[in-house]
Design a protein around this motif. Structure first.
Motif, PDB file in Angstrom:
ATOM      1  N   ALA A   1      12.840  21.067  -8.103  1.00 31.60           N
ATOM      2  CA  ALA A   1      12.013  20.909  -6.902  1.00 31.60           C
ATOM      3  C   ALA A   1      11.721  19.438  -6.640  1.00 31.60           C
ATOM      4  O   ALA A   1      11.741  18.964  -5.495  1.00 31.60           O
ATOM      5  N   SER A   2      11.451  18.693  -7.722  1.00 32.07           N
ATOM      6  CA  SER A   2      11.195  17.257  -7.603  1.00 32.07           C
ATOM      7  C   SER A   2      12.415  16.529  -7.036  1.00 32.07           C
ATOM      8  O   SER A   2      12.291  15.671  -6.156  1.00 32.07           O
ATOM      9  N   ASP A   3      13.593  16.882  -7.522  1.00 33.70           N
ATOM     10  CA  ASP A   3      14.826  16.266  -7.013  1.00 33.70           C
ATOM     11  C   ASP A   3      15.039  16.589  -5.537  1.00 33.70           C
ATOM     12  O   ASP A   3      15.574  15.770  -4.777  1.00 33.70           O
ATOM     13  N   THR A   4      14.636  17.784  -5.122  1.00 34.57           N
ATOM     14  CA  THR A   4      14.766  18.181  -3.713  1.00 34.57           C
ATOM     15  C   THR A   4      13.861  17.329  -2.833  1.00 34.57           C
ATOM     16  O   THR A   4      14.258  16.878  -1.753  1.00 34.57           O
ATOM     17  N   LEU A   5      12.638  17.077  -3.294  1.00 35.25           N
ATOM     18  CA  LEU A   5      11.739  16.205  -2.546  1.00 35.25           C
ATOM     19  C   LEU A   5      12.291  14.785  -2.461  1.00 35.25           C
ATOM     20  O   LEU A   5      12.199  14.127  -1.405  1.00 35.25           O
ATOM     21  N   ALA A   6      12.865  14.316  -3.552  1.00 33.09           N
ATOM     22  CA  ALA A   6      13.470  12.976  -3.540  1.00 33.09           C
ATOM     23  C   ALA A   6      14.618  12.913  -2.542  1.00 33.09           C
ATOM     24  O   ALA A   6      14.790  11.908  -1.829  1.00 33.09           O
ATOM     25  N   ALA A   7      15.413  13.990  -2.475  1.00 32.98           N
ATOM     26  CA  ALA A   7      16.521  14.040  -1.512  1.00 32.98           C
ATOM     27  C   ALA A   7      15.996  14.029  -0.075  1.00 32.98           C
ATOM     28  O   ALA A   7      16.535  13.329   0.797  1.00 32.98           O
ATOM     29  N   LEU A   8      14.943  14.780   0.191  1.00 28.25           N
ATOM     30  CA  LEU A   8      14.355  14.817   1.531  1.00 28.25           C
ATOM     31  C   LEU A   8      13.773  13.455   1.934  1.00 28.25           C
ATOM     32  O   LEU A   8      13.769  13.088   3.107  1.00 28.25           O
ATOM     33  N   SER A   9      13.296  12.710   0.952  1.00 28.94           N
ATOM     34  CA  SER A   9      12.642  11.432   1.259  1.00 28.94           C
ATOM     35  C   SER A   9      13.604  10.402   1.823  1.00 28.94           C
ATOM     36  O   SER A   9      13.171   9.430   2.460  1.00 28.94           O
ATOM     37  N   ARG A  10      14.879  10.603   1.651  1.00 26.95           N
ATOM     38  CA  ARG A  10      15.852   9.634   2.164  1.00 26.95           C
ATOM     39  C   ARG A  10      15.730   9.485   3.676  1.00 26.95           C
ATOM     40  O   ARG A  10      15.842   8.387   4.214  1.00 26.95           O
ATOM     41  N   ASN A  11      15.533  10.597   4.361  1.00 26.58           N
ATOM     42  CA  ASN A  11      15.426  10.565   5.820  1.00 26.58           C
ATOM     43  C   ASN A  11      14.049  10.979   6.333  1.00 26.58           C
ATOM     44  O   ASN A  11      13.774  10.875   7.532  1.00 26.58           O
ATOM     45  N   HIS A  12      13.194  11.452   5.444  1.00 25.18           N
ATOM     46  CA  HIS A  12      11.867  11.920   5.855  1.00 25.18           C
ATOM     47  C   HIS A  12      10.825  11.406   4.860  1.00 25.18           C
ATOM     48  O   HIS A  12      10.010  12.169   4.339  1.00 25.18           O
ATOM     49  N   PHE A  13      10.847  10.117   4.626  1.00 28.10           N
ATOM     50  CA  PHE A  13      10.006   9.524   3.593  1.00 28.10           C
ATOM     51  C   PHE A  13       8.525   9.795   3.833  1.00 28.10           C
ATOM     52  O   PHE A  13       7.785  10.181   2.920  1.00 28.10           O
ATOM     53  N   SER A  14       8.071   9.584   5.054  1.00 25.17           N
ATOM     54  CA  SER A  14       6.636   9.694   5.344  1.00 25.17           C
ATOM     55  C   SER A  14       6.101  11.092   5.060  1.00 25.17           C
ATOM     56  O   SER A  14       4.999  11.242   4.507  1.00 25.17           O
ATOM     57  N   LEU A  15       6.875  12.130   5.415  1.00 27.51           N
ATOM     58  CA  LEU A  15       6.422  13.500   5.200  1.00 27.51           C
ATOM     59  C   LEU A  15       6.294  13.816   3.710  1.00 27.51           C
ATOM     60  O   LEU A  15       5.332  14.451   3.273  1.00 27.51           O
ATOM     61  N   VAL A  16       7.279  13.366   2.933  1.00 26.34           N
ATOM     62  CA  VAL A  16       7.251  13.613   1.492  1.00 26.34           C
ATOM     63  C   VAL A  16       6.139  12.793   0.842  1.00 26.34           C
ATOM     64  O   VAL A  16       5.376  13.300   0.009  1.00 26.34           O
ATOM     65  N   MET A  17       6.010  11.537   1.254  1.00 28.19           N
ATOM     66  CA  MET A  17       4.998  10.679   0.658  1.00 28.19           C
ATOM     67  C   MET A  17       3.593  11.181   0.981  1.00 28.19           C
ATOM     68  O   MET A  17       2.693  11.124   0.124  1.00 28.19           O
ATOM     69  N   TYR A  18       3.395  11.674   2.178  1.00 27.63           N
ATOM     70  CA  TYR A  18       2.079  12.221   2.554  1.00 27.63           C
ATOM     71  C   TYR A  18       1.705  13.379   1.630  1.00 27.63           C
ATOM     72  O   TYR A  18       0.562  13.484   1.174  1.00 27.63           O
ATOM     73  N   GLU A  19       2.663  14.241   1.342  1.00 28.13           N
ATOM     74  CA  GLU A  19       2.403  15.384   0.466  1.00 28.13           C
ATOM     75  C   GLU A  19       2.034  14.917  -0.943  1.00 28.13           C
ATOM     76  O   GLU A  19       1.071  15.408  -1.540  1.00 28.13           O
ATOM     77  N   LEU A  20       2.754  13.940  -1.453  1.00 32.79           N
ATOM     78  CA  LEU A  20       2.487  13.458  -2.815  1.00 32.79           C
ATOM     79  C   LEU A  20       1.153  12.725  -2.887  1.00 32.79           C
ATOM     80  O   LEU A  20       0.385  12.904  -3.850  1.00 32.79           O
ATOM     81  N   GLN A  21       0.878  11.881  -1.911  1.00 34.60           N
ATOM     82  CA  GLN A  21      -0.387  11.144  -1.915  1.00 34.60           C
ATOM     83  C   GLN A  21      -1.579  12.096  -1.803  1.00 34.60           C
ATOM     84  O   GLN A  21      -2.668  11.810  -2.304  1.00 34.60           O
ATOM     85  N   HIS A  22      -1.376  13.231  -1.147  1.00 34.31           N
ATOM     86  CA  HIS A  22      -2.426  14.232  -1.012  1.00 34.31           C
ATOM     87  C   HIS A  22      -2.854  14.773  -2.383  1.00 34.31           C
ATOM     88  O   HIS A  22      -4.004  15.191  -2.561  1.00 34.31           O
ATOM     89  N   HIS A  23      -1.923  14.756  -3.335  1.00 29.60           N
ATOM     90  CA  HIS A  23      -2.214  15.267  -4.683  1.00 29.60           C
ATOM     91  C   HIS A  23      -2.483  14.142  -5.692  1.00 29.60           C
ATOM     92  O   HIS A  23      -2.597  14.406  -6.884  1.00 29.60           O
TER      93      HIS A  23
END
Length: 465
Positions: A80-102
């Motif tokens: 799941a972590s690797d999937t988020l890293a893959a998504l961050s390539r083109n959708h960094f802000s969305l992934v980072m927002y989720e992580l910063q929330h936690h």
């Protein structure tokens, strides 16, 4: 695919998102891992996706990686972590927002949140930089709460990545469009973590935690040591590093950190405090002159690192180091004398730049105090120093005493081998080695002086007399 082109949620995503397969706990771990692997491959191919689709993927993967982890749970969380890293390539802000929330101050987050943040930093250097300061500050508030060995290892590993990311960013500032902190500001953020790692976590009994801490120190020091004020504070914690030589941690890893500090002290012309010298000398010297513990796997590499430490110390404190070496040479133990002479030879051979004439003079004074030692290993060590002096361009420093010593050893070893006894095989073998080293030294001296390559040894002696 063109950057910035958004694709609607494709069939593959609709299939996996609308079906409950990824979210169902009863599905086998392997099947979930396979699904995440498929997602990662297609994310890489599709480019930028519709925001609503990405948000749902992020939410599902985030929940998965933050679940209760066991052996199999770790595997799913990693996927799941690797999937988020893959998504961050083109959708960094969305992934980072989720992580910063936690990632909240004074609250210990789940380990895979930190693992994934490190992956994002590594894969999205410039996008991550505006978040680096707050990430480091928030993680610092977690250190007192992280009592589990695994969590401490995770934080140490993340710190390695964060520091390497900052170094990469600072080397490529011209490629950045994000206003971020300066090198000094990064260093100020890092130092409290360095201090806590060394004073608290490094004293942990868990060897894996110790190893994680010591490995994280090197990239941290790359950012701390260039700062004049922080470098002086780093020196204060050298005794805590030296104390670890008495523990179970591989000596090599400690010595590598110590070498880093000592060499930077030379580069910046800010020597370590003189009050620490005796402890540094003693802790390093004993490892050279005694056998490494059986559990140490990297004893030869450690010795190499120790030599570099002594070269750095000789540049900053030649008088104090040679005084220490002289005190060690006053001991009659052969291993101590041979080890000390080996270190003197390393100091003499240092280049870029060469050691100062004063340091060489002091080193020779130490050697001269041992010329009467008749033991084979000591004689060979002295001969090698004389040869090294010639090789390093200090031929004028071996006039008289050096050439006389070589001549005496050549005569003595030749005589002993000519008049050897059958029942003294070991002594004969040692004497043969002395003779060989003597002849090697003769060749070094004659070939290192212009015009002497084809001149006989007696003529060479006359030349130097």
């Amino acid at each position: 695919m063109g950057k910035g082109v958004k694709f609607p949620c494709p069939l593959w995503a609709s299939h996996y998102l609308k079906s409950p397969c990824v979210q169902q706990p009863e599905i086998s771990t392997q099947r979930k891992v396979n699904i995440y692997s498929i997602l990662q491959e297609i994310i890489q191919q599709e480019g930028e996706l519709e925001e609503r689709c990405v948000q749902r993927l992020v939410a599902i993967a985030s929940k998965e990686m933050r679940g209760m982890l066991e052996m199999e749970g770790d595997v799913r969380a990693e996927a799941a972590s690797d999937t988020l890293a893959a998504l961050s390539r083109n959708h960094f802000s969305l992934v980072m927002y989720e992580l910063q929330h936690h990632l909240k101050p004074l609250s210990l987050t789940e380990e895979f949140v930190i693992v994934t943040l490190a992956k994002l930093a590594n894969g999205n250097v410039f996008e991550f930089m505006p978040y680096m300061g707050i990430t480091l500050a928030t993680m610092f508030t977690m250190l007192r709460l992280a009592n589990e060995a695994k969590m401490r290892q995770v934080i140490c590993g993340a710190m390695e990545t964060f520091c390497e990311t900052v170094q990469f960013y600072l080397r490529h500032l011209e490629d950045s469009v994000y206003p971020v902190m300066t090198e000094d500001q990064f260093a100020v953020k890092l130092f409290p973590m360095y201090r806590y790692f060394v004073t608290v976590w490094l004293r942990n009994n868990n060897p894996e935690v110790k190893l994680g801490v010591i490995k994280s120190l090197k990239p941290m020091l790359n950012l701390l040591l260039p700062n004049d004020d922080l470098r002086e504070q780093v020196y204060d914690y050298i005794p805590l590093l030296l104390a670890e030589y008495q523990g179970s941690l591989e000596a090599l890893f400690i010595t590598q950190v110590l070498r880093q500090i000592l060499e930077m002290s030379v580069i910046t012309n800010s020597p370590v405090p003189q009050m620490q010298l005796h402890t540094i000398f003693t802790e390093l010297h004993v490892q050279v002159c005694s056998r490494a513990p059986a559990q140490q796997q990297y004893s030869s590499q450690n010795l190499t690192e120790i030599v570099h430490c002594f070269i750095a110390l000789a540049r900053s404190y030649p008088k104090e180091l040679m005084k220490f070496f002289l005190s060690q040479m006053e001991m009659s133990k052969e291993a101590v004398r041979v080890g000390t002479l080996a270190l003197i030879r390393a100091v003499v051979s240092a280049d870029e730049p060469r050691m100062s004439i004063r340091t060489i003079y002091l080193a020779i004074r130490v050697v001269k105090n041992t010329l009467s030692d008749t033991r084979s290993k000591v004689r060979m060590a002295i001969l090698r120093i004389i040869g090294q002096l010639a090789l390093s361009g200090f031929q004028d420093r071996i006039k008289g005493w050096g050439l006389k010593y070589v001549s005496v050893q050549l005569t003595l070893s030749t005589y002993k081998l000519t008049n050897r006894r059958d029942n003294f095989y070991q002594r004969d073998l040692e004497e043969k080695m002395v003779h060989k080293v003597t002849m090697d030294t003769v060749r070094i001296i004659t070939s290192s002086v212009s015009g002497m390559t084809n001149v006989s040894w007696p003529t060479g002696l006359a030349y130097w007399g």
